[in-house]
Design an enzyme around this catalytic site. Structure first.
Site, PDB file in Angstrom:
ATOM      1  N   ARG A 155       0.925  -1.010   0.155  1.00  0.00           N
ATOM      2  CA  ARG A 155       0.071   0.148   0.031  1.00  0.00           C
ATOM      3  C   ARG A 155       0.958   1.020  -0.091  1.00  0.00           C
ATOM      4  O   ARG A 155       1.845   1.302   0.696  1.00  0.00           O
ATOM      5  CB  ARG A 155      -0.862  -0.239   1.255  1.00  0.00           C
ATOM      6  N   LYS A 208      -3.740 -11.491  -7.447  1.00  0.00           N
ATOM      7  CA  LYS A 208      -3.507  -9.928  -7.681  1.00  0.00           C
ATOM      8  C   LYS A 208      -4.906  -8.922  -7.991  1.00  0.00           C
ATOM      9  O   LYS A 208      -5.110  -8.318  -7.381  1.00  0.00           O
ATOM     10  CB  LYS A 208      -2.319  -9.587  -8.442  1.00  0.00           C
ATOM     11  N   GLY A 261      -8.933   5.474  -5.386  1.00  0.00           N
ATOM     12  CA  GLY A 261      -8.130   6.323  -6.445  1.00  0.00           C
ATOM     13  C   GLY A 261      -6.615   5.658  -6.367  1.00  0.00           C
ATOM     14  O   GLY A 261      -6.299   4.423  -5.912  1.00  0.00           O
ATOM     15  N   CYS A 264      -3.352   2.153  -8.728  1.00  0.00           N
ATOM     16  CA  CYS A 264      -3.728   0.712  -8.721  1.00  0.00           C
ATOM     17  C   CYS A 264      -5.200   0.520  -9.105  1.00  0.00           C
ATOM     18  O   CYS A 264      -5.623  -0.177  -9.898  1.00  0.00           O
ATOM     19  CB  CYS A 264      -2.988   0.244  -7.593  1.00  0.00           C
ATOM     20  N   LYS A 327      -4.640   9.448  -1.110  1.00  0.00           N
ATOM     21  CA  LYS A 327      -4.534   9.028   0.279  1.00  0.00           C
ATOM     22  C   LYS A 327      -3.651   9.585   1.059  1.00  0.00           C
ATOM     23  O   LYS A 327      -2.553  10.195   0.533  1.00  0.00           O
ATOM     24  CB  LYS A 327      -4.785   7.498   0.550  1.00  0.00           C
TER      25      LYS A 327
HETATM   26  N1  LIG Z   1       1.953   1.858  -6.788  1.00  0.00           N
HETATM   27  C1  LIG Z   1       1.719   0.874  -6.067  1.00  0.00           C
HETATM   28  O1  LIG Z   1       1.362   1.010  -4.766  1.00  0.00           O
HETATM   29  C2  LIG Z   1       1.663  -0.536  -6.491  1.00  0.00           C
HETATM   30  C3  LIG Z   1       1.385  -1.581  -5.605  1.00  0.00           C
HETATM   31  C4  LIG Z   1       1.295  -2.908  -6.308  1.00  0.00           C
HETATM   32  C5  LIG Z   1       1.309  -3.277  -7.614  1.00  0.00           C
HETATM   33  N2  LIG Z   1       1.792  -1.989  -8.471  1.00  0.00           N
HETATM   34  C6  LIG Z   1       1.958  -2.443  -9.912  1.00  0.00           C
HETATM   35  O2  LIG Z   1       3.435  -2.083  -9.935  1.00  0.00           O
HETATM   36  C7  LIG Z   1       3.381  -1.827 -11.421  1.00  0.00           C
HETATM   37  C8  LIG Z   1       4.161  -0.284 -11.404  1.00  0.00           C
HETATM   38  O3  LIG Z   1       3.446   0.723 -10.721  1.00  0.00           O
HETATM   39  P1  LIG Z   1       4.127   2.043 -10.186  1.00  0.00           P
HETATM   40  O4  LIG Z   1       3.201   2.626  -9.386  1.00  0.00           O
HETATM   41  O5  LIG Z   1       5.563   1.675  -9.689  1.00  0.00           O
HETATM   42  O6  LIG Z   1       4.261   2.720 -11.641  1.00  0.00           O
HETATM   43  P2  LIG Z   1       5.177   4.014 -11.822  1.00  0.00           P
HETATM   44  O7  LIG Z   1       4.586   4.618 -13.290  1.00  0.00           O
HETATM   45  O8  LIG Z   1       5.189   5.006 -10.643  1.00  0.00           O
HETATM   46  O9  LIG Z   1       6.741   3.341 -12.394  1.00  0.00           O
HETATM   47  C9  LIG Z   1       6.929   2.718 -13.235  1.00  0.00           C
HETATM   48  C10 LIG Z   1       8.699   3.208 -13.849  1.00  0.00           C
HETATM   49  O10 LIG Z   1       8.973   1.939 -14.892  1.00  0.00           O
HETATM   50  C11 LIG Z   1       9.711   2.812 -15.648  1.00  0.00           C
HETATM   51  N3  LIG Z   1      10.073   2.141 -16.955  1.00  0.00           N
HETATM   52  C12 LIG Z   1       9.234   1.797 -17.977  1.00  0.00           C
HETATM   53  N4  LIG Z   1       9.728   1.245 -18.832  1.00  0.00           N
HETATM   54  C13 LIG Z   1      11.044   0.730 -18.432  1.00  0.00           C
HETATM   55  C14 LIG Z   1      12.023   0.196 -19.082  1.00  0.00           C
HETATM   56  N5  LIG Z   1      11.927  -0.250 -20.249  1.00  0.00           N
HETATM   57  N6  LIG Z   1      13.339   0.037 -18.196  1.00  0.00           N
HETATM   58  C15 LIG Z   1      13.158   0.531 -16.925  1.00  0.00           C
HETATM   59  N7  LIG Z   1      12.240   1.208 -16.546  1.00  0.00           N
HETATM   60  C16 LIG Z   1      11.201   1.355 -17.249  1.00  0.00           C
HETATM   61  C17 LIG Z   1       9.294   4.098 -15.843  1.00  0.00           C
HETATM   62  O11 LIG Z   1      10.201   4.978 -16.329  1.00  0.00           O
HETATM   63  C18 LIG Z   1       8.866   4.380 -14.256  1.00  0.00           C
HETATM   64  O12 LIG Z   1       9.730   4.991 -13.458  1.00  0.00           O
HETATM   65  C19 LIG Z   1       2.163  -1.702 -11.837  1.00  0.00           C
HETATM   66  O13 LIG Z   1       2.004  -2.599 -12.748  1.00  0.00           O
HETATM   67  C20 LIG Z   1       1.467  -1.304 -10.843  1.00  0.00           C
HETATM   68  O14 LIG Z   1      -0.317  -1.934 -11.143  1.00  0.00           O
HETATM   69  C21 LIG Z   1       1.761  -0.798  -7.816  1.00  0.00           C
END
Ligand SMILES: NC(=O)c1ccc[n+]([C@@H]2O[C@H](COP(=O)([O-])OP(=O)(O)OC[C@H]3O[C@@H](n4cnc5c(N)ncnc54)[C@H](O)[C@@H]3O)[C@@H](O)[C@H]2O)c1
Length: 440
Positions: A155, A208, A261, A264, A327
């Site tokens: 989270r 998930k 929001g 995710c 949040k």
């Molecule tokens: N944010 C959360 O709390 C959370 C929780 C669980 C799961 N997730 C999942 O995790 C994944 C990432 O989410 P996020 O919130 O961190 O996204 P984000 O957009 O914050 O980060 C993604 C990063 O990946 C980088 N990237 C893209 N293509 C790349 C490549 N070819 N090589 C290297 N880096 C690259 C981007 O520049 C970016 O910095 C998503 O699938 C999301 O659903 C996120």
């Protein structure tokens, strides 16, 4: 172990820092050079409690470093976590897996030895299988490259704690060798008694999606019930406490508010709904879509409560919105209900000032049409109404007596049921809370 984390965003940075914390040597990879430079300097490009300290500790020792080079990561690491983004596709329903397959295509030519790729991003069922086939085809190591799916449940706002002390670790594995690699990399967590749930990749991907879809439904359920409470003059807060005592229901994640929001839940519910339809589970798709419709209606439900409290439309009213992030505990404003409500009131002719302790810079990029204020007291100058939209603790701690002289009218709408309404009323404020009776 030597591990890489590909994709340094809200998931990747905490994961990389946590992997260093449990003793691995870690290289984080991202395409964004400016971000990598800040990370290597020990600076944290996102706001997340406890993360800056962990980052600077481990970048200082050299156990954690960052690069833009996948070749360097492939040379260095034996296990690669894939944590790139999976935003919603142009169709508004499925995941855009361009970053996943883009990263895999760029990494594959450098995979010259036996390797396990651990997918952490949230994806549609079947992605792990397709990614595995692609990597076997494009990598010099061929069949020695395996893909496991290890969905992430952290989270935002609790990312470090959730990564170091998760409720469970879920992994979908194609082979015993891949399972061994995952057991090794998470050994320090497993030694602390964290349960490891081993399954096949398709089930892991669906776990998930199902978890987030359920959380979204739970929030929409209680928000729908909050509307019923408002209409009946009942109290959703008391109702929630009472039903939450039933262990089959549980109290966690059951808070009426302005809707879910972030980066995710909204997209995960959307994509899981689309998957249900694709897989022929029509009734499940209808149920999930209903949860989305409740969530989509939250900004207008909030506006209705605000206008009822004001006794007039918001047109021409000076309104201060407390909260911009989706949040508390994060500066993430993706699909933030607080900003959606602020933007809606602005469209309806209100003069809106948004205050948030950490998310003003990120909010400004998304909604430049709104006014912002980083100081809580300054945000109130001449306000005719405060709308509390994000549950930051310093809003709960705000002193209603001290704030009273700063505003034009002492009126507050609490969309999070966060404040002690009696104390505010005693200080002369008119307070309305979501799903709770109006009291004079
Ligand atoms: N944010 C959360 O709390 C959370 C929780 C669980 C799961 N997730 C999942 O995790 C994944 C990432 O989410 P996020 O919130 O961190 O996204 P984000 O957009 O914050 O980060 C993604 C990063 O990946 C980088 N990237 C893209 N293509 C790349 C490549 N070819 N090589 C290297 N880096 C690259 C981007 O520049 C970016 O910095 C998503 O699938 C999301 O659903 C996120």
């Amino acid at each position: 172990m030597r591990v890489s984390v590909i994709g340094c965003g809200h998931l990747g940075i905490p994961h990389a820092a946590a992997m260093a914390e449990i003793g691995h040597e870690v290289i984080g990879v991202d395409l964004d050079q400016a971000k990598i430079d800040r990370l290597n300097a020990g600076e944290c490009p996102i706001y997340e409690d406890g993360l800056p300290e962990l980052l600077s500790t481990h970048t200082a020792t050299g156990r954690l470093r960052f690069t833009t080079s996948l070749a360097e990561a492939a040379e260095f690491a034996d296990i690669h976590f894939l944590a790139v983004g999976t935003p919603i596709d142009a169709d508004g329903r499925s995941y855009d897996t361009g970053q996943i397959f883009g990263a895999a295509r760029a990494l594959a030519p450098h995979l010259t030895r036996s390797t396990v790729i651990v997918g952490k991003s949230t994806v549609t069922v079947g992605t792990s299988r397709d990614l595995g086939a692609l990597l076997v085809r494009l990598s010099p190591a061929g069949e020695d490259v395996e893909v496991v799916w290890n969905p992430e449940f952290l989270r935002e706002g609790h990312a470090i704690d959730d990564t170091l002390r998760p409720d469970r670790i879920v992994v979908g594995v194609p082979s015993a060798r891949a399972e061994d690699a995952v057991r090794q990399v998470y050994a320090p967590l497993l030694a602390n008694g964290i349960p490891l749930f081993v399954t096949d990749p398709a089930t892991a991907e669906l776990i998930k999606g199902a978890a987030n879809a359920y959380l979204g439904m739970k929030i929409s359920f209680i928000n729908g019930v909050a509307d019923m409470c408002t209409a009946a003059g009942a109290d959703v807060q008391q109702l929630t406490e009472a039903i939450g005592l039933d262990p089959r229901i549980g109290r966690g994640g059951l808070n009426a508010g302005p809707g879910y929001g972030g980066g995710c839940l909204p997209k995960d519910v959307r994509a899981f709904t689309a998957s249900a339809r694709t897989l022929g589970a029509t009734e499940a798709a209808t149920m999930l879509r209903a949860a989305e419709e409740v969530n989509e209606s939250r900004p207008s439900a909030a506006l209705k409560l605000i206008e009822q409290t004001l006794g007039r439309p918001v047109d021409g009213v000076r309104i201060t919105v407390w909260g911009a992030s989706f949040k508390a505990g994060t500066d993430d404003v993706r699909e933030s209900p607080a900003l959606a409500i602020a933007a809606l009131m602005h469209q309806r002719g209100a003069t809106v000032t948004v205050h948030d302790p950490h998310a003003v810079p990120t909010a400004l990029r998304r909604h430049p049409e709104l006014d912002y204020c980083e100081d809580l007291e300054d945000s109130l100058t001449a306000a005719e109404l405060i709308v509390l939209a994000t549950e930051w603790p310093h809003f709960r701690e705000a002193d209603p007596k001290a704030l009273a002289p700063l505003v034009a009218d002492q009126v507050l709408v609490d969309l999070r049921n966060l404040i002690d309404a009696d104390a505010w009323r005693m200080a002369g404020w008119t307070v309305r809370q979501l799903g709770r009776p109006a009291q004079e």
